[in-house]
Design a protein around this motif. Structure first.
Motif, PDB file in Angstrom:
ATOM      1  N   ARG A 224       1.949   3.606 -25.032  1.00 50.43           N
ATOM      2  CA  ARG A 224       2.634   4.160 -23.864  1.00 50.43           C
ATOM      3  C   ARG A 224       3.198   3.057 -22.970  1.00 50.43           C
ATOM      4  O   ARG A 224       4.285   3.192 -22.416  1.00 50.43           O
ATOM      5  N   LEU A 225       2.458   1.968 -22.828  1.00 48.14           N
ATOM      6  CA  LEU A 225       2.838   0.929 -21.870  1.00 48.14           C
ATOM      7  C   LEU A 225       3.612  -0.232 -22.483  1.00 48.14           C
ATOM      8  O   LEU A 225       4.474  -0.821 -21.827  1.00 48.14           O
ATOM      9  N   GLY A 226       3.295  -0.569 -23.710  1.00 48.99           N
ATOM     10  CA  GLY A 226       3.742  -1.854 -24.245  1.00 48.99           C
ATOM     11  C   GLY A 226       5.186  -1.889 -24.716  1.00 48.99           C
ATOM     12  O   GLY A 226       5.627  -0.999 -25.436  1.00 48.99           O
TER      13      GLY A 226
ATOM     14  N   LEU B  85       0.839  -1.209   0.000  1.00 48.16           N
ATOM     15  CA  LEU B  85       0.000   0.000   0.000  1.00 48.16           C
ATOM     16  C   LEU B  85       0.868   1.250   0.000  1.00 48.16           C
ATOM     17  O   LEU B  85       0.562   2.234  -0.681  1.00 48.16           O
ATOM     18  N   GLU B  86       1.951   1.212   0.746  1.00 50.41           N
ATOM     19  CA  GLU B  86       2.897   2.327   0.750  1.00 50.41           C
ATOM     20  C   GLU B  86       3.484   2.519  -0.641  1.00 50.41           C
ATOM     21  O   GLU B  86       3.610   3.643  -1.146  1.00 50.41           O
ATOM     22  N   THR B  87       3.831   1.419  -1.290  1.00 45.86           N
ATOM     23  CA  THR B  87       4.446   1.461  -2.620  1.00 45.86           C
ATOM     24  C   THR B  87       3.524   2.111  -3.644  1.00 45.86           C
ATOM     25  O   THR B  87       3.976   2.857  -4.520  1.00 45.86           O
ATOM     26  N   VAL B  88       2.221   1.830  -3.557  1.00 43.89           N
ATOM     27  CA  VAL B  88       1.285   2.398  -4.544  1.00 43.89           C
ATOM     28  C   VAL B  88       0.689   3.725  -4.077  1.00 43.89           C
ATOM     29  O   VAL B  88      -0.257   4.246  -4.671  1.00 43.89           O
TER      30      VAL B  88
ATOM     31  N   ARG C 254      -5.665   1.346  -7.289  1.00 44.79           N
ATOM     32  CA  ARG C 254      -4.358   1.167  -6.648  1.00 44.79           C
ATOM     33  C   ARG C 254      -4.404   0.015  -5.638  1.00 44.79           C
ATOM     34  O   ARG C 254      -3.436  -0.729  -5.493  1.00 44.79           O
ATOM     35  N   VAL C 255      -5.535  -0.098  -4.933  1.00 43.34           N
ATOM     36  CA  VAL C 255      -5.701  -1.227  -4.015  1.00 43.34           C
ATOM     37  C   VAL C 255      -5.674  -2.538  -4.799  1.00 43.34           C
ATOM     38  O   VAL C 255      -5.023  -3.512  -4.401  1.00 43.34           O
TER      39      VAL C 255
ATOM     40  N   ASP D  73       1.474   6.010 -15.436  1.00 44.50           N
ATOM     41  CA  ASP D  73       2.787   6.441 -14.959  1.00 44.50           C
ATOM     42  C   ASP D  73       3.259   5.546 -13.815  1.00 44.50           C
ATOM     43  O   ASP D  73       4.429   5.150 -13.767  1.00 44.50           O
ATOM     44  N   GLN D  74       2.338   5.253 -12.899  1.00 41.65           N
ATOM     45  CA  GLN D  74       2.723   4.444 -11.746  1.00 41.65           C
ATOM     46  C   GLN D  74       3.120   3.030 -12.172  1.00 41.65           C
ATOM     47  O   GLN D  74       4.091   2.469 -11.659  1.00 41.65           O
ATOM     48  N   LEU D  75       2.377   2.468 -13.124  1.00 43.10           N
ATOM     49  CA  LEU D  75       2.718   1.126 -13.598  1.00 43.10           C
ATOM     50  C   LEU D  75       4.099   1.114 -14.249  1.00 43.10           C
ATOM     51  O   LEU D  75       4.897   0.192 -14.024  1.00 43.10           O
ATOM     52  N   ILE D  76       4.407   2.149 -15.029  1.00 42.58           N
ATOM     53  CA  ILE D  76       5.721   2.244 -15.672  1.00 42.58           C
ATOM     54  C   ILE D  76       6.818   2.349 -14.618  1.00 42.58           C
ATOM     55  O   ILE D  76       7.852   1.677 -14.702  1.00 42.58           O
ATOM     56  N   ASP D  77       6.582   3.184 -13.599  1.00 38.86           N
ATOM     57  CA  ASP D  77       7.568   3.338 -12.522  1.00 38.86           C
ATOM     58  C   ASP D  77       7.766   2.039 -11.757  1.00 38.86           C
ATOM     59  O   ASP D  77       8.901   1.647 -11.450  1.00 38.86           O
TER      60      ASP D  77
END
Length: 420
Positions: free
Chosen positions: A234-236, A153-156, A176-177, A209-213
């Motif tokens: 953007r993601l692939g 949870l902290e990470t996301v 995010r959860v 952005d969060q998924l990429i990070d």
């Protein structure tokens, strides 16, 4: 990654026919009978046909297509939520089709986690209970699973929300959860089915952005389903495009964007802003000449030997600026033994190889000489010129103008942007 490394996931000859007697319909499918004709004649729906995919460890592999293309059906085959009519699903060399019920249960609990479009959270459980649920199913003790869930949870970005309930969170927070829950089990493979499509555009962009990070740190293998090409680009790392249950094209984003396989794919890519989708390294040209000499005279010799009109000067401190041959040759020969300095160097900025074209357009247009392209270590990888940039971006403009002037029907927005 070594070119000889085996794919983490292999899908071989996958078919899915929905109906009472799918095996009886397979000969018609194999004979090339259309999906519509099979439905009319037999009442069976062809969901997937002849799907062959190799997915490498640690990549984000995007599967995209319009509603009814088969993309959500396909992702549910990876963990056998849907059983194929024919074909193989091989994960780390193991045929998932041969797993018994208990082995399949373990496989789903430990190997693959799924993130759903509508979050899939349990409303009667707190946020931390939702995130820890997979670990609870695995039999992990409550203190251990709560600690791990709190860390994720902290990470996301949801530290402090542990005791909230899903109904108290925004859509973006709920997703995010869902992401934290999928990550909490330490599964190597994440299946994400339209995971961000229910979110508002701004929140969706933040989640991308969060998924990429996260991926830069975690190096998971992610299979991501979407109907949106901008999201796919953007993601692939690689993209597969489905239509009516068939695989139409697969490849790196730049390959699909610049070389669409057919009119269907071309309709997808037609309106994409290439400047926002392509990075410098996908369109740069080989560098003209790299000068490592210490003096003006030596630089002239190197440029003559290379038949180069311009070059980039590099010393122990990295890239320093650009040189023009005609300028150097105009310097009095008595000065040829002097060191290369600001008197002969032109201040042409270096650009990063992973930068989006959109970000480097101003510098490219401002300088007559091509800009040197640098990697993360400051080494020169190539160059990007005005002409090079114009060529890539004008292909798109020319195609649009041609469509307008020839009077040909062009695919409408609804054809390629319909929601899945």
């Amino acid at each position: 990654m070594s070119s000889t490394e085996k794919p983490l996931i292999q899908i071989k000859g996958l078919y899915k026919i929905f109906g009472k007697t799918p095996q009886k319909v397979m000969p018609d499918v194999m004979a090339g009978k259309s999906k519509d004709d099979i439905l009319a004649d037999t009442g069976h729906t062809v969901g997937l046909q002849q799907i062959d995919l190799d997915i490498q460890r640690g990549e984000i592999f995007v599967i995209m297509g319009l509603s009814g293309s088969g993309k959500s059906t396909l992702i549910r085959h990876f963990n056998r939520l849907i059983e194929p009519t024919e074909g193989q699903i091989i994960v780390e060399g193991e045929d998932v089709m041969k797993l018994n019920e208990k082995e399949l249960q373990d496989f789903r609990r430990h190997k693959m986690s799924m993130v759903f479009q509508r979050f899939g959270l349990m409303p009667h459980r707190t946020v931390i209970q939702n995130v820890a649920y997979g670990l609870q199913v695995q039999g992990v003790s409550k203190p251990d699973r709560d600690k791990k869930a709190a860390d994720w949870l902290e990470t996301v970005g949801l530290g402090g929300y542990e005791q909230q309930y899903p109904s108290q969170l925004s859509g973006g927070q709920q997703q995010r959860v869902g992401l934290a829950r999928a990550l909490c089990t330490d599964a190597e493979i994440l299946l994400m089915d339209e995971a961000f499509s229910a979110l508002d555009p701004l929140i969706r962009s933040e989640m991308q952005d969060q998924l990429i990070d996260l991926q830069e740190k975690l190096h998971k293998t992610i299979i991501f389903i979407t109907h949106d090409l901008d999201e796919a680009l953007r993601l692939g790392d690689r993209i597969a495009i489905l239509r009516d249950g068939k695989l139409i094209q697969q490849g790196r984003p730049v390959e699909i964007l610049l070389n669409p396989a057919d009119d269907y794919v071309e309709a997808f890519v037609k309106d994409v802003n290439r400047a926002r989708a392509l990075t410098v390294d996908t369109v740069m040209k080989p560098q003209s000449c790299r000068i490592s000499a210490d003096t003006i005279g030596e630089a002239i010799m190197q440029m003559r030997q290379a038949k180069a009109e311009h070059a980039y000067y590099v010393n122990d401190d990295g890239y320093q600026g650009a040189l023009r041959r005609d300028h150097l040759e105009s310097v009095d020969s008595s000065q040829h033994g002097e060191a290369i300095d600001d008197s002969v160097l032109e201040a042409v900025p270096g650009i990063q190889s992973d930068a989006l074209l959109e970000a480097v357009i101003p510098d490219t247009l401002e300088h007559e000489l091509p800009l040197p392209v640098l990697d993360g270590d400051g080494e020169i990888q190539g160059e990007l010129s005005r002409a090079n940039l114009a060529e890539v971006l004008s292909d798109q403009s020319s195609a649009a103008v041609e469509d307008d002037t020839t009077g040909q029907d062009t695919p409408k927005d609804g054809d390629v942007k319909a929601s899945a």
